[in-house]
Design a protein around this motif. Structure first.
Motif, PDB file in Angstrom:
ATOM      1  N   MET A 152       0.818  -1.200   0.000  1.00 22.18           N
ATOM      2  CA  MET A 152       0.000   0.000   0.000  1.00 22.18           C
ATOM      3  C   MET A 152       0.857   1.256   0.000  1.00 22.18           C
ATOM      4  O   MET A 152       0.527   2.256  -0.633  1.00 22.18           O
ATOM      5  N   LEU A 180      -9.786   1.219  -4.592  1.00 20.42           N
ATOM      6  CA  LEU A 180      -9.326   1.362  -3.211  1.00 20.42           C
ATOM      7  C   LEU A 180     -10.459   1.762  -2.269  1.00 20.42           C
ATOM      8  O   LEU A 180     -10.381   1.505  -1.066  1.00 20.42           O
ATOM      9  N   GLY A 182     -11.454  -4.119   0.455  1.00 13.41           N
ATOM     10  CA  GLY A 182     -10.107  -4.662   0.383  1.00 13.41           C
ATOM     11  C   GLY A 182     -10.036  -6.085   0.879  1.00 13.41           C
ATOM     12  O   GLY A 182      -8.984  -6.726   0.792  1.00 13.41           O
ATOM     13  N   THR A 191      -3.472  -4.445  -4.531  1.00 16.04           N
ATOM     14  CA  THR A 191      -2.433  -3.414  -4.602  1.00 16.04           C
ATOM     15  C   THR A 191      -1.363  -3.772  -5.624  1.00 16.04           C
ATOM     16  O   THR A 191      -0.827  -2.897  -6.301  1.00 16.04           O
TER      17      THR A 191
END
Length: 579
Positions: free
Chosen positions: A38, A78, A82, A291
């Motif tokens: 991240m 995002l 997640g 990611t």
């Protein structure tokens, strides 16, 4: 008990609370592994955002559109769950991807066929509903093609233990080689957003030009989020499987995939299905595919900016020589020298009207000099045109001046930035004539001012003229008394003829002094008019220089500063993603 629920809605929460870690158990993958990814993603997003901001309208528009689309897609992804990993199964007709989809799901959810495309729209199977709804809405999966999967057989050590598919969204995509363009467009869209891409190939068509050229080559650099599955190996002998895998690896490495992951499976015999499922489970458990996919997309796109800046350090300002040449060109285009010359003549004529000998001016008016009247008219017209309208600058001269000022500074710039710097130099071209006219009009107040010495000389000459008039009256009175032979005059200054020479001497001296004053003033005017025109021309030049700095040089230097920042940001971003 196993359950499937078609039509999963988009109303569940985004994330689920993290479970406590048991003694001796590895920490949850998203607690330690995710933050480094991240952090890298955030850094790349910031770099790409700065590049888009600086390059908008300057760099290739297709690149800017792709960058803006990626930023938007990354922001959307995002913001969504997640805890879920989007895994897409893609392949051609008859490759068996729908069979693999059903094998992982444990149910016949997607139709299968060998000879014709059976999957007309993407199907999704979800393990874990919390937060999945908004993500499925974002993916635009039809509700009738959404399935929820829950089974005790899908878990080994708790809800999110090793081998669990909890958090998986598995997509079965339409065939990429479909004859229907809308299905191909749908495949392209999902390929662009999936966290993990699984390409299902078969032994007959694993070297198919369409899939390699259209999808696998552009995804070079996405090794970490790509998996190649050679399906239907039940049709091959063991030694043939090894040959096919070796040849497929050679093709993939030649296309830029540095370390392609290849699995062999058979949905019919079940060979390799468990390994395939374990790879998916490991990817879901790590929760890094999202990611990693975005980072790979960022890295690939940022490298495209390499051609948008040059290797030579760019200039930061327009050099003094070019700036002076620009001012001279604008001065010539505005005809300032001619205006200054007209001002010099007007100043001299106007000064003579103030300080010239009044008698001489009276004689000149009685004589009615048409040339002088015509000259005054021309000057009046010239000055009125100069001060009340935009300068009639020759556009060709202005264009050449604007081009010349950027010629040196853009020499080492990429073509797109050369264009943007030149456009910056010409951004106020239409305002230049009015601004140059304003620079001339600013001189008017000082031009209309009357110097104090003009008034002093004028008053002095009128005093001399009064004295001369008195002298004439004096001589007339003496002549009158002498002619009439009056015995008694009021004073000896009028009655005695011997006083007349003195009166005449006073008149001659006054007239001579007036002429000398006029001659001295004329010589002074000849000198001061030149200095006055030079001062006026200097003021006009300063106005032109100020306009050139504000409307031409400053925009060029601002654009050069933007390019320098863009070059610096792009260089840092590219070095950051270099292998």
């Amino acid at each position: 008990m196993t359950t499937t629920t078609p039509g999963v809605s988009g109303t569940s929460r985004q994330t689920s609370p993290q479970q406590p870690t048991a003694p001796g158990q590895d920490p949850a993958p998203d607690s330690e592994a995710a933050p480094p990814d991240m952090s890298g993603l955030t850094r790349r997003l910031a770099a790409l955002d700065r590049l888009v901001e600086l390059g908008e309208g300057r760099v290739d528009q297709e690149l800017m559109d792709d960058a803006a689309a990626l930023l938007g897609r990354a922001g959307d992804r995002l913001r969504l769950s997640g805890d879920h990993t989007i895994v897409a199964l893609a392949g051609g007709t008859g490759s068996g991807k729908s069979s693999l989809f059903n094998a992982v799901c444990g149910l016949e959810l997607s139709p299968t066929g060998l000879r014709r495309p059976m999957t007309s729209s993407a199907h999704a199977c979800v393990w874990g509903l919390d937060g999945a709804g908004p993500l499925l809405d974002w993916l635009e999966i039809e509700k009738r093609h959404r399935y929820a999967r829950a089974s005790a057989l899908d878990q080994t050590d708790g809800a999110e233990g090793a081998g669990s598919l909890q958090g998986l969204i598995l997509l079965d995509l339409p065939d990429h080689d479909s004859v229907r363009s809308e299905q191909v467009a749908e495949v392209d869209r999902y390929v662009g957003v999936a966290d993990l891409l699984i390409w299902v190939l078969d032994p007959q068509k694993y070297a198919d030009f369409a899939v390699h050229r259209r999808y696998l080559e552009p995804l070079a650099g996405h090794d970490g989020i790509s998996l190649i599955v050679l399906n239907q190996v039940d049709r091959l002998a063991p030694e043939e499987i090894d040959e096919c895998v070796k040849d497929l690896r050679r093709l993939l490495e030649a296309e830029g995939l540095r370390a392609p992951r290849i699995l062999t499976t058979s949905a019919k015999s079940g060979a390799g299905i468990e390994d395939f499922r374990d790879v998916i489970a490991d990817t879901v458990a790590a929760r890094r595919a999202r990611t990693r996919r975005l980072i790979a997309d960022m890295d690939r796109l940022i490298q495209r900016f390499e051609g948008a800046f040059g290797s030579v350090e760019p200039p930061t300002a327009v050099d003094d020589k070019r700036a002076a040449a620009l001012v001279e060109a604008l001065v010539d285009a505005a005809g300032i020298s001619a205006v200054a010359e007209a001002m010099e003549s007007a100043y001299a004529l106007r000064a003579l009207d103030y300080v010239g000998w009044p008698l001489a001016r009276l004689v000149a008016r009685l004589r009615s000099d048409p040339l002088r009247r015509m000259r005054l008219g021309e000057l009046r017209d010239e000055l009125r045109a100069a001060f009340t309208t935009p300068v009639n600058a020759q556009q060709a001269h202005v264009d050449n001046a604007l081009q010349d000022v950027t010629e040196d500074v853009v020499r080492d710039l990429p073509p797109s930035w050369r264009r943007s710097v030149r456009e910056a130099g010409r951004s106020h071209a239409e305002a230049l004539p009015e601004t140059l006219g304003a620079a001339l009009r600013a001189v008017v107040p000082s031009f209309n001012q009357v110097p104090g010495w003009w008034w002093a000389v004028r008053i002095w000459q009128y005093l001399l003229l009064v004295v001369a008039a008195i002298s004439v009256v004096w001589l007339g009175a003496i002549a009158a008394f002498a002619g009439l032979k009056l015995a008694h005059a009021p004073t000896r200054l009028l009655g005695e003829a011997g006083v007349a020479p003195y009166a005449a001497l006073v008149l001659v001296c006054v007239l001579g002094l007036g002429l000398l004053t006029a001659l001295a003033a004329r010589n002074t005017i000849a000198l001061t008019s030149v200095k006055h025109s030079e001062r006026m021309e200097q003021q006009m030049r300063e106005g032109v220089a100020s306009a050139a700095r504000e409307l031409v040089i400053a925009p060029v230097e601002q654009e050069l500063a933007v390019y320098a920042r863009f070059r610096d940001q792009a260089g840092h971003a590219i070095r950051d993603v270099a292998p």
